[in-house]
Enzyme design. Structure first.
Site, short mmCIF file in Angstrom:
data_model
loop_
_atom_site.label_atom_id
_atom_site.label_comp_id
_atom_site.label_asym_id
_atom_site.label_seq_id
_atom_site.Cartn_x
_atom_site.Cartn_y
_atom_site.Cartn_z
N GLU A 264 -29.30 6.26 8.42
CA GLU A 264 -28.84 6.31 7.02
C GLU A 264 -27.33 6.27 6.97
OE1 GLU A 264 -29.95 9.57 4.51
OE2 GLU A 264 -32.01 9.59 5.24
N GLU A 318 -33.34 7.10 -6.64
CA GLU A 318 -34.53 7.94 -6.72
C GLU A 318 -34.28 9.00 -7.79
OE1 GLU A 318 -36.48 8.71 -2.66
OE2 GLU A 318 -34.43 8.13 -2.11
N LYS A 321 -34.94 12.98 -7.35
CA LYS A 321 -34.35 13.77 -6.26
C LYS A 321 -33.53 14.92 -6.83
CE LYS A 321 -32.84 12.10 -2.47
NZ LYS A 321 -32.10 11.35 -1.44
N GLU A 327 -26.92 12.19 -5.58
CA GLU A 327 -28.18 12.03 -4.87
C GLU A 327 -29.09 10.99 -5.52
OE1 GLU A 327 -29.36 13.41 -1.97
OE2 GLU A 327 -27.29 14.07 -1.75
#
Length: 432
Positions: A264, A318, A321, A327
Site C-alpha cells: 500500500e 471507501e 471507513k 481515510e
C-alpha cells in the site's frame, strides 16, 4: 555497414528490449477495498481495470464475485484471509479455505498471492501476531495439497511501525519486541520465495512535518535532498528513503535476499481541516510522480535498478471507513467509474508522458499553509514507526541515476506495432 546504420540497429534492439520489459515486468497494482455501500458491481470494475495499465489488484478478502469478474483478464490478484486464529489452529480449516476460495477460480482468475492477516502489528496483540506464522504455514500446506504450492505465494502485510529506527535509512532496524516473530516470518518468506510486504506512506511523514521542503520531498518534486549521514547518500524522495529503511532492516537481520513489495502507498485528495496537504493537486503529484519513478527502473539507492512491485491505495473511496476524513478520500476512481484525477493510467493516455525524462517532469509543489510553517528540518525526516497510521489496514539523485538504456527502452515501448514495422522497413532500405 555505415556507423549510422549500426546506431539504427542498436536503437531497434533497444526498442525490442523495451517492449519486452514493458510486457514482461508489470509492477503497478491497486488496492481494491470494499468498506463502502456505493461501489460499482465487480463486472464494471473488471472492465474499468482492463481499460487501464493496472495489471495487479490486491483484495483485503476473497470476495468470489470479484475474483470471478477478474477471470480471464490476465490481471493478477492478491487475496486476503480473515480468520488468522482459525487458520493457525486447524490445518483442515486451512485446507477448506483454500478449496473454497482458491481452487474453484484458479487459473482462470490469476491468483498469485495470499495475504494472511493485514498490519497485525498495529493491533498490539502479541498472541495474535504469534499466530501469523502457523496460519501461513497451514495455508501453504493447503496450497501444496492442491498442487498450487509453487504457483501461489503466501505472506502477510506490515506497517512501517515494525521498524524501531528508520532515520537515516541506512540505520533501519526492526523493533526488538517484534524481532522473534519477524525472524520466523522472514524464514518462511525465504523458504517459499514469498515477498516481505510493507505499507510506506510519505503522506503520514508530511503530516508530522508540514513544511514546503518536506512536501516536495514527499511528492518526488524538486528539492534540496536529504543526506544519510552514515552512507553519505543524498535521498531525493521520501518513498525511496522509507523502502531503503526496510531494506536496511532486512539486511541487518540477515534477510536482504527477501524481496520487498509495497502493498500500500497513496495520498488522500481531501481530509479534515487539521490534515495538511490533503489536496487533489498533491494526490495527483504523488501518484503520478511515483509511477514515473517506478517506470524509470532506477530503483532505490540501496537497490539500484530494482523495480519494487507497488500497489497504489486505492481504486475507490471507501465511504464507510472510520477515522479521519482522509481515510475516505484515497480513491483514484469514483463509484461512477470516472477518474478522481488523471495520473496517466488509462490505456488511451500517452504512456510516454509517464516515463521520467532527464530531468523528470514534475507538477509544481503546492504551497503549505503559512500557519503551518515550522523551523528548518533535520536532514532526514521519516514517520515515527511507533505512531499508528489510520490506514486499514529512506537515493542518489534519481534524475541523474536513470540508466540511458532504460529511458530509450521506455521511449520505444510507446511505439505501436505498425510504427515498429515502418521503422524496420526504413532500416532495411538504408542498408540495401
Amino acid at each position: 555497414m555505415e556507423p549510422s546504420v549500426y546506431r539504427l540497429f542498436l536503437l531497434f534492439f533497444l526498442c525490442l528490449y523495451g517492449l519486452h520489459q514493458t510486457k514482461s515486468q508489470p509492477f503497478i497494482g491497486v488496492n481494491y477495498g470494499q468498506t463502502a455501500d456505493n461501489l460499482p458491481p465487480p463486472s464494471a470494475t473488471a472492465k474499468l481495470l482492463q481499460s487501464t495499465s493496472i495489471q495487479k489488484v490486491r483484495l483485503y478478502g476473497s470476495d468470489p464475485a470479484i475474483i470471478k469478474a477478474l477471470a480471464n483478464t490476465g490481471i493478477e490478484i492478491v487475496i486476503g484471509t480473515g480468520d488468522v486464529p482459525g487458520l493457525a489452529s486447524d490445518p483442515s480449516f486451512a485446507r477448506s479455505w483454500v478449496e473454497t476460495n482458491v481452487v474453484p477460480y484458479y487459473p482462470a482468475s490469476k491468483i498469485t498471492l495470499i495475504d494472511v492477516g493485514n498490519e497485525a502489528t498495529t493491533f498490539g496483540d502479541r498472541n495474535f501476531m504469534l499466530q501469523l506464522l502457523p496460519a501461513m504455514k497451514n495455508v501453504q500446506s493447503a496450497l501444496e495439497a492442491a498442487s498450487l504450492g509453487g504457483k501461489i505465494k503466501v505472506s502477510t502485510v506490515h506497517t512501517m511501525s515494525i521498524l524501531s529506527q528508520s532515520d537515516p535509512p541506512s540505520a533501519g532496524v526492526f523493533a526488538a519486541d517484534h524481532a522473534d516473530i519477524l525472524k520466523g516470518l522472514l524464514e518462511f518468506n525465504r523458504e517459499t520465495g514469498s515477498p516481505f510486504a510493507v505499507n510506506p506512506y510519505p503522506f503520514f511523514a508530511y503530516q508530522s512535518d508540514p513544511r514546503p521542503e518536506t512536501l516536495a520531498f514527499c511528492l518526488f518534486q524538486p528539492n534540496p535532498g536529504r543526506v544519510d549521514a552514515n552512507s553519505k547518500i543524498k535521498y531525493m524522495n521520501m518513498f525511496d528513503a522509507q523502502v531503503d529503511a526496510v531494506y536496511s532492516a532486512l539486511s541487518s537481520f540477515g534477510f536482504k535476499d527477501v524481496e520487498i513489495v509495497v502493498a500500500e502507498t497513496g495520498w488522500p485528495y481531501k481530509g479534515d481541516p487539521d490534515e495538511v496537504g490533503t489536496t487533489i493537486e498533491n494526490a495527483k503529484a504523488y501518484n503520478k510522480n511515483l509511477i514515473a519513478h517506478l517506470k524509470s527502473m532506477a530503483g532505490t539507492p540501496l537497490m539500484p535498478g530494482k523495480v519494487i512491485e507497488t500497489y497504489l491505495f486505492a481504486l475507490y473511496d471507501e465511504n464507510l471507513k472510520p477515522g479521519k476524513g482522509s481515510e475516505r478520500a484515497f480513491g483514484l476512481f469514483k463509484p461512477d467509474l470516472t477518474m478522481t484525477y488523471d495520473i496517466g493510467l488509462t490505456k488511451t493516455t500517452n504512456q510516454t508522458s509517464m516515463a521520467p525524462q532527464s530531468p523528470t517532469p514534475r507538477l509544481p509543489p503546492a504551497a503549505a499553509p503559512t500557519s503551518q510553517t515550522l523551523p528548518a528540518p533535520p536532514q532526514m525526516i521519516l514517520p515515527s514507526p511507533t505512531s499508528p497510521s489510520d490506514k486499514n489496514s529512506g537515493q542518489t539523485d534519481v534524475h541523474n541515476s536513470t540508466p540511458r538504456s532504460a529511458s530509450l527502452a521506455h521511449l520505444c515501448s510507446s511505439l505501436s506495432v505498425p510504427s515498429m514495422m515502418l521503422f524496420v522497413s526504413v532500416m532495411y532500405a538504408l542498408i540495401i
